[in-house]
Enzyme design. Sequence first.
Site, PDB file in Angstrom:
ATOM      1  N   GLY A 201      30.991  18.094  45.978  1.00 20.51           N
ATOM      2  CA  GLY A 201      32.088  17.208  45.572  1.00 20.51           C
ATOM      3  C   GLY A 201      31.702  15.758  45.759  1.00 20.51           C
ATOM      4  CG  ASN A 202      33.055  12.779  43.647  1.00 25.86           C
ATOM      5  OD1 ASN A 202      34.151  12.275  43.819  1.00 25.86           O
ATOM      6  ND2 ASN A 202      32.744  13.453  42.532  1.00 25.86           N
ATOM      7  CE1 TYR A 203      32.574  11.263  51.741  1.00 21.73           C
ATOM      8  CE2 TYR A 203      30.833  10.000  50.688  1.00 21.73           C
ATOM      9  CZ  TYR A 203      31.267  10.807  51.725  1.00 21.73           C
ATOM     10  OH  TYR A 203      30.415  11.151  52.716  1.00 21.73           O
ATOM     11  CB  SER A 204      36.709  10.430  43.444  1.00 23.08           C
ATOM     12  OG  SER A 204      37.871  10.112  42.721  1.00 23.08           O
ATOM     13  CB  ALA A 269      34.303  10.493  40.722  1.00 21.69           C
TER      14      ALA A 269
END
Length: 397
Positions: A201-204, A269
Amino acid sequence: MLGITGGIAAYKCAPLVREFVKRGAEVKVVMTPLAKQFITPLTMATLSKNPILVDFFNPENGEWNSHVNLGMWADVYLIAPATANTIGKMANGVADNLLLTSYLSAKCPVFFAPAMDLDMYKHPAVQKNIATLISYGNHVIEPGTGFLASGLEGKGRMAEPADIFVILDSFFDTNRYLAGKRVMITAGPTYEKIDPVRFIGNYSSGKMGFALAEECADRGAEVTLIAGPTSLKTVNEKITRINVESAQQMYDAAVENSSVADVQILCAAVADYRPSVVADKKIKREKTGEMTLTLVPNPDIAAALGKIKRENQVNVGFALETNDEATNAKDKCSRKNFDFIVMNSLKDKGAGFQVDTNKITIFTVGGDIKEYPLKTKKEVAADIVDAVVEIAKKKGL
Ligand code: CTP
């Protein structure tokens, strides 16, 4: 709804109301008790064609003047003239008259036109209160400079009625332009499954995309929000939310909805890669050695929508960069066929993931560059939607 406070500039409210009524607006006037000393309720009632509201209730029959209903009735609440006293009370949530309770209940855009002596206007307390009101999303109509009632000269004269009218008229023009238009927004991160309990995943946080969805819906657009995993909630009922998890699901939903969209804002994102296989059981830790995940590319949603973009469609992209910001952003703008790209840099304090603020620069496909100061994501959303409207108007959308 016009709120008149107790200042000499109240006399300018007569031509102001006349202009609004002449141009077809329905006007209700709320006055503070002191405002009645400066312009009579009879004048304002005659011009606005509605009874004037001053008190919380009518002492003769006990009829209640509901500030909640007033706040919901209005499409815009203009407080003019706004004295230092009322500005201070508005900034601090004081609710000791009908004008102020209506302000606290108002769901519509609020404009206020300060009018006071130059030294009062310059005072840090007043400036701080004005800044507070702006930070709450209210709009200030700057006073003019010139001869003041005190005999002094300087900044503090309430803006002229004709100028106030033009400001509100163009606000409605921009603000209602998206009414009935279809806006599709992608927001948040994507999760790419590794096994039943793990993902890439990512920090968005999705905050920017959700703020954009609310802004468009508040301006009357039909919004389809394709949201990756996030705990954020939507408020406006005009938002249809499609929850997805992976880039592929987001792509499928976006392509399906694209043909009817007038505006597409690609704010998500999206993970560029996903594991080539998703294990159907939890992957166990190996006793020794490294582990390798093979990744395969995900579809590029923005690029795909850019390829099938219609003449009368507006596509907007985002670029969160850490280096060579302008070059990367401009490159993405043309590569993905965006009308403009919103760039933010992780180098800027207050911009990027998980925060409530953002600092953006907009690059248009025509080569225009506009830098904005650090603002709340709500304010940034309004700036971005204004830029969308500008392009939409040019395209005759
Ligand atoms: N985007 C998208 N689908 C993808 C990747 C990106 O729709 N698979 C969109 C984003 O929502 C954003 C824009 O494309 O509006 C730019 O995203 P970014 O990740 O910066 O673009 P990339 O082409 O992946 O560039 P980079 O090499 O910097 O990752």
